[in-house]
Design a protein around this motif. Structure first.
Motif, PDB file in Angstrom:
ATOM      1  N   ASN A   1     -12.538  -1.865  -1.967  1.00  0.00           N
ATOM      2  CA  ASN A   1     -11.787  -2.615  -0.960  1.00  0.00           C
ATOM      3  C   ASN A   1     -12.029  -1.975   0.408  1.00  0.00           C
ATOM      4  OD1 ASN A   1      -9.794  -0.484  -0.485  1.00  0.00           O
ATOM      5  ND2 ASN A   1      -8.924  -1.031  -2.473  1.00  0.00           N
TER       6      ASN A   1
ATOM      7  N   TRP B   1       0.849  -1.201   0.000  1.00  0.00           N
ATOM      8  CA  TRP B   1       0.000   0.000   0.000  1.00  0.00           C
ATOM      9  C   TRP B   1       0.876   1.239   0.000  1.00  0.00           C
ATOM     10  CZ3 TRP B   1      -4.497   1.566  -1.319  1.00  0.00           C
ATOM     11  CH2 TRP B   1      -5.221   2.572  -0.667  1.00  0.00           C
TER      12      TRP B   1
ATOM     13  N   TYR C   1      -1.687 -12.949   3.633  1.00  0.00           N
ATOM     14  CA  TYR C   1      -2.670 -12.475   2.658  1.00  0.00           C
ATOM     15  C   TYR C   1      -3.111 -13.654   1.795  1.00  0.00           C
ATOM     16  CZ  TYR C   1      -1.086  -8.065   4.417  1.00  0.00           C
ATOM     17  OH  TYR C   1      -0.768  -7.035   5.271  1.00  0.00           O
TER      18      TYR C   1
ATOM     19  N   HIS D   1      -8.609  -6.693   0.530  1.00  0.00           N
ATOM     20  CA  HIS D   1      -7.666  -5.822  -0.174  1.00  0.00           C
ATOM     21  C   HIS D   1      -7.951  -5.706  -1.674  1.00  0.00           C
ATOM     22  CE1 HIS D   1      -4.461  -4.972   2.891  1.00  0.00           C
ATOM     23  NE2 HIS D   1      -5.125  -5.931   3.505  1.00  0.00           N
TER      24      HIS D   1
ATOM     25  N   ASP E   1      -6.751 -10.135   4.097  1.00  0.00           N
ATOM     26  CA  ASP E   1      -5.755 -10.201   5.173  1.00  0.00           C
ATOM     27  C   ASP E   1      -6.300 -11.132   6.247  1.00  0.00           C
ATOM     28  OD1 ASP E   1      -4.087  -9.830   7.363  1.00  0.00           O
ATOM     29  OD2 ASP E   1      -3.845  -7.695   7.032  1.00  0.00           O
TER      30      ASP E   1
END
Length: 238
Positions: free
Chosen positions: A121, A46, A141, A87, A78
């Motif tokens: 998201n 990110w 993830y 995500h 996550d």
């Protein structure tokens, strides 16, 4: 007389992963962009909230789905956040597509196959949102590709992510997945971007603002005139 088994058929029975008859090896999902130890890299992290990645979604490829699959949906979650944190969510991926290029999760959606749609998201915007775990932590993830029994899902991409996830699961025929880890990639303070801005909530016009004086009560208007009831008319005697 003994019946001889063709060599090719015998080899197919002995080699792992080769399908025979109606058996299938199962659906799978992989990425060529993971590091050697299976972790996501800095460009995939990110790019806000103190994290210094480039928010570049990894390339993906999959196969081995049920032959009746009509479309695909992708969910990236996550696993180390309570109740999960989504995500990336993509749905209506055509059945003939088996790859997504690196960067396909950009917010404009131009890198997606025709017809595919990205949902919101849990960071707030549409598209891919890379890893950004708390300082000092490494999170897992989960990337999951679902084979669906429906060509398109009739759902707006602006709907909450949970509603889309429930719809995907209700139409899933098959799935393939992998789990990747990611540490936090901190951004230098001078390059840190502010958090993603979310649309402001609409003001509630039914309640006065804090500290504001209540609106004056309307003055009573004139009372409507009383309409007298008509007197009963007696008919003259015949």
């Amino acid at each position: 007389m003994r019946r001889l088994v063709p060599a090719a058929a015998l080899a197919a029975c002995l080699v792992p992963g080769v399908m025979t008859g109606t058996a299938r090896a199962g659906m799978w999902l992989s990425s060529p962009d993971l590091a050697a130890d299976g972790t996501l890299t800095a460009p995939q992290a990110w790019d806000r909230d103190g994290c210094g990645g480039k928010n570049l979604s990894p390339a993906l490829r999959w196969g081995g789905e049920a032959p009746t699959a009509k479309s695909f949906a992708l969910i990236v979650m996550d696993a180390d956040v309570k109740k999960g944190f989504r995500h990336w969510m993509v749905f209506n991926i055509p059945a003939g597509v088996h790859t997504l290029a690196a960067g396909a999760g950009a917010a404009d959606g131009k890198g997606l196959p025709k017809g595919a749609v990205q949902a919101l998201n849990d960071f707030g915007p549409k598209g891919y949102g890379g890893p950004c775990p708390p300082v000092g932590q490494t999170h897992r993830y989960v990337f999951t590709i679902y084979a669906l029994n429906k060509d398109t899902l009739d759902l707006s991409p602006d709907q909450p992510a949970g509603a889309l996830e429930s719809l995907v699961l209700s139409h899933a025929l098959d799935k393939g997945r992998f789990i990747a880890k990611s540490p936090r990639f901190d951004a230098p303070p001078e390059k840190a971007k502010p958090p993603e801005e979310k649309p402001p909530a609409k003001p509630d016009t039914t309640k006065p603002a804090p500290g504001a004086e209540p609106p004056p009560k309307p003055e009573p208007g004139p009372k409507p005139e009383q309409v007298p009831k008509p007197e009963q008319v007696q008919e003259p005697p015949k």
